[in-house]
Design an enzyme around this catalytic site. Structure first.
Site, PDB file in Angstrom:
ATOM      1  N   SER A  34      30.709  36.652  64.034  1.00 43.28           N
ATOM      2  CA  SER A  34      29.773  35.535  64.079  1.00 43.28           C
ATOM      3  C   SER A  34      28.348  36.049  63.912  1.00 43.28           C
ATOM      4  O   SER A  34      27.950  37.001  64.596  1.00 43.28           O
ATOM      5  CB  SER A  34      29.923  34.824  65.428  1.00 43.28           C
ATOM      6  OG  SER A  34      28.891  33.884  65.602  1.00 43.28           O
ATOM      7  N   CYS A  57      29.297  28.851  76.372  1.00 46.34           N
ATOM      8  CA  CYS A  57      29.774  27.478  76.254  1.00 46.34           C
ATOM      9  C   CYS A  57      30.260  26.922  77.589  1.00 46.34           C
ATOM     10  O   CYS A  57      30.440  25.740  77.714  1.00 46.34           O
ATOM     11  CB  CYS A  57      30.856  27.396  75.177  1.00 46.34           C
ATOM     12  SG  CYS A  57      31.508  28.954  74.699  1.00 46.34           S
ATOM     13  N   THR A  84      30.274  24.005  50.062  1.00 46.53           N
ATOM     14  CA  THR A  84      29.171  24.755  49.459  1.00 46.53           C
ATOM     15  C   THR A  84      28.661  25.785  50.455  1.00 46.53           C
ATOM     16  O   THR A  84      28.454  25.483  51.626  1.00 46.53           O
ATOM     17  CB  THR A  84      28.050  23.772  49.043  1.00 46.53           C
ATOM     18  OG1 THR A  84      28.617  22.855  48.116  1.00 46.53           O
ATOM     19  CG2 THR A  84      26.883  24.490  48.404  1.00 46.53           C
ATOM     20  N   HIS A  87      25.347  34.857  64.791  1.00 49.38           N
ATOM     21  CA  HIS A  87      24.326  34.770  65.840  1.00 49.38           C
ATOM     22  C   HIS A  87      24.560  35.713  67.016  1.00 49.38           C
ATOM     23  O   HIS A  87      23.737  35.802  67.909  1.00 49.38           O
ATOM     24  CB  HIS A  87      24.137  33.322  66.308  1.00 49.38           C
ATOM     25  CG  HIS A  87      25.214  32.767  67.181  1.00 49.38           C
ATOM     26  ND1 HIS A  87      25.028  32.545  68.531  1.00 49.38           N
ATOM     27  CD2 HIS A  87      26.477  32.368  66.915  1.00 49.38           C
ATOM     28  CE1 HIS A  87      26.126  32.016  69.041  1.00 49.38           C
ATOM     29  NE2 HIS A  87      27.021  31.898  68.085  1.00 49.38           N
ATOM     30  N   GLN A 124      32.320  39.625  69.626  1.00 48.86           N
ATOM     31  CA  GLN A 124      31.424  40.340  70.556  1.00 48.86           C
ATOM     32  C   GLN A 124      31.465  41.850  70.344  1.00 48.86           C
ATOM     33  O   GLN A 124      30.823  42.594  71.097  1.00 48.86           O
ATOM     34  CB  GLN A 124      31.788  40.013  72.007  1.00 48.86           C
ATOM     35  CG  GLN A 124      31.507  38.582  72.400  1.00 48.86           C
ATOM     36  CD  GLN A 124      30.022  38.242  72.518  1.00 48.86           C
ATOM     37  OE1 GLN A 124      29.145  39.096  72.438  1.00 48.86           O
ATOM     38  NE2 GLN A 124      29.734  36.965  72.723  1.00 48.86           N
ATOM     39  N   GLY A 181      31.947  32.025  64.615  1.00 46.70           N
ATOM     40  CA  GLY A 181      33.113  32.594  65.285  1.00 46.70           C
ATOM     41  C   GLY A 181      34.199  31.559  65.564  1.00 46.70           C
ATOM     42  O   GLY A 181      35.393  31.826  65.389  1.00 46.70           O
ATOM     43  N   THR A 182      33.786  30.378  65.983  1.00 54.63           N
ATOM     44  CA  THR A 182      34.778  29.348  66.332  1.00 54.63           C
ATOM     45  C   THR A 182      35.600  28.976  65.102  1.00 54.63           C
ATOM     46  O   THR A 182      36.838  28.898  65.165  1.00 54.63           O
ATOM     47  CB  THR A 182      34.068  28.102  66.910  1.00 54.63           C
ATOM     48  OG1 THR A 182      33.354  28.513  68.084  1.00 54.63           O
ATOM     49  CG2 THR A 182      35.044  26.997  67.255  1.00 54.63           C
ATOM     50  N   ASN A 233      33.667  38.665  75.870  1.00 52.32           N
ATOM     51  CA  ASN A 233      32.289  38.183  75.895  1.00 52.32           C
ATOM     52  C   ASN A 233      31.653  38.227  77.280  1.00 52.32           C
ATOM     53  O   ASN A 233      30.452  38.288  77.421  1.00 52.32           O
ATOM     54  CB  ASN A 233      32.215  36.757  75.333  1.00 52.32           C
ATOM     55  CG  ASN A 233      33.340  35.879  75.787  1.00 52.32           C
ATOM     56  OD1 ASN A 233      34.510  36.218  75.602  1.00 52.32           O
ATOM     57  ND2 ASN A 233      33.016  34.757  76.385  1.00 52.32           N
TER      58      ASN A 233
END
Ligand code: PLP
Length: 388
Positions: free
Chosen positions: A195, A322, A233, A197, A175, A71-72, A147
């Site tokens: 994202s 975070c 890659t 995860h 989210q 996401g970042t 979030n």
């Protein structure tokens, strides 16, 4: 001790089906997708299949999906890639730091940034976005789901404003993806971040939808991967996992699992509020994703709640993953106008696909107990009880 994980907005466990799908790409299917031999062709095909699945989840064409590290990176790619020095960017005060810091960096390279406020429910007012437009506005970046509170922003209306003003529109859908249905065309957005995860794929993979023809400048320079939009890659196992997680998300919408999740969340929320006084939902009244509940417990430190619940096997959080451990109250709750003490007393509960009704039952036993114990220890609470 039985452990229950209700911190799925921080990260989700990889689903067994997702793990199974990605496993061969660590071993037998190890090729570099840029290689023209059999091994490369095999992984190339897997990447393109995953791209189709992610595109279906977002309602776009496969060619419009760029795989990233999460996401970042997707947020940074959208902002740095669509705005240039001298441009004006509109964002909101409740964005994730990935967007806020990318905008701060844009300011450092001579962009102008306007941060629109939110109301007490944590919602952006599209009229504020309209009023913030300037002749040099190039980009609007507003998240789809917050979030911390789960509040769903009026992205469809904001998309119309962006379209009328001929301004790029980026949606941070990290989210929202796999929790509510997303249709990038309905939102009229030019870019959207997701994202892995946060949707039961592993950490370290994500995607950015980029509308065909949008002049995106890459963040990295190197090979011509991802149609020269993201050199490097490809993370094949991660990409395969993101594709599988997207397929599973679409199936679970079809089976109405999102509704089951919101029923579990509501039971948790109502059960807590019925048993704990001087508590309430942050963002009450806002449309929300089905998995998130943010509750304040006056006279208690949210961090103390997190630690106390963790000691009894329940994992929750005080806010964005975070910022966990930071003493500053959440910028999201402060932007919603909560007094600092109430923001500090807030705890986020976020469900995932693995959570069961039994998890909620146990959480409903543990949370009121922790509230009572911590209030017992709280000098502020005791003093107030004495006065009244
Ligand atoms: N955007 C939002 C709304 C988030 O909640 C997060 C992570 O918490 C991110 C972006 C960053 O995503 P990642 O952890 O994949 O870098």
């Amino acid at each position: 001790m039985r452990r229950i994980y209700l911190d799925n907005n921080a990260t989700t466990p990889v689903l067994p089906e997702v793990l199974e799908a990605m496993r061969p790409y660590f071993g037998e299917h190890f090729g570099n997708a840029s290689s023209i031999h059999h091994h490369g062709q095999e992984t190339r095909a897997a990447i393109e299949q995953a791209r189709d699945s992610v595109a279906s989840l977002l309602g776009c064409r496969s060619r419009e999906i760029v795989f990233t590290s999460g996401g970042t990176e997707s947020d940074n790619l959208a902002i740095a890639g669509l705005a240039s020095a001298g441009d004006h960017i509109i964002t909101s005060s409740i964005e994730h730091h990935a967007v806020l810091q990318a905008c701060k960096h844009a300011e450092e390279i001579s962009c102008q940034v306007t941060c629109v406020p939110v109301d007490g429910r944590g919602l952006v007012n599209p009229d504020d976005v309209r009023r913030a437009l300037r002749p040099n506005t190039k980009l609007i970046s507003i998240m789809m789901a917050n979030n911390e509170t789960g509040a769903l922003q009026p992205v469809e209306e904001i998309g119309k404003i962006a379209q009328e003003a001929d301004v790029f529109f980026h949606v941070d859908a990290v989210q929202a993806a796999a929790k509510v249905s997303i249709d990038v065309n309905r939102f009229a957005c030019d870019a959207a971040s997701i994202s892995g995860h946060k949707m039961h794929a592993p950490q370290g993979v994500g995607a950015l939808y980029v509308r065909k023809g949008a002049p995106l400048r890459p963040l990295f320079y190197g090979g011509r991967h991802e149609r020269s939009r993201r050199a490097g890659t490809e993370n094949v196992p991660g990409i395969v996992a993101l594709g599988k997680a997207s397929e599973l998300a679409m199936w679970s919408f079809e089976r109405g699992e999102d509704k089951k999740m919101s029923a579990l969340r509501d039971r948790l929320e109502q059960g807590i509020l019925a048993q704990a006084e001087e508590a309430g939902v942050n963002g009450e009244g806002a449309p929300r994703v089905p998995n998130t509940s943010n509750i304040y417990f006056d006279h208690i430190e949210g961090e103390a709640m997190v630690i106390s619940l963790d000691l009894n096997g329940l994992a929750v959080s005080t806010g964005a993953a975070c910022s966990s451990g930071a003493i500053e109250p959440s910028h999201v709750l402060m932007a919603m106008g909560l007094p600092a003490d109430r923001a500090r007393s807030s705890v986020r509960f976020s469900l995932g696909k693995q959570n069961t009704a039994e998890d909620i039952d146990l959480a409903l036993a543990l949370v009121p107990e922790a509230v009572a114990r911590l209030r017992e220890l709280s000098p502020r609470y005791k003093k107030q009880a004495f006065i009244s």
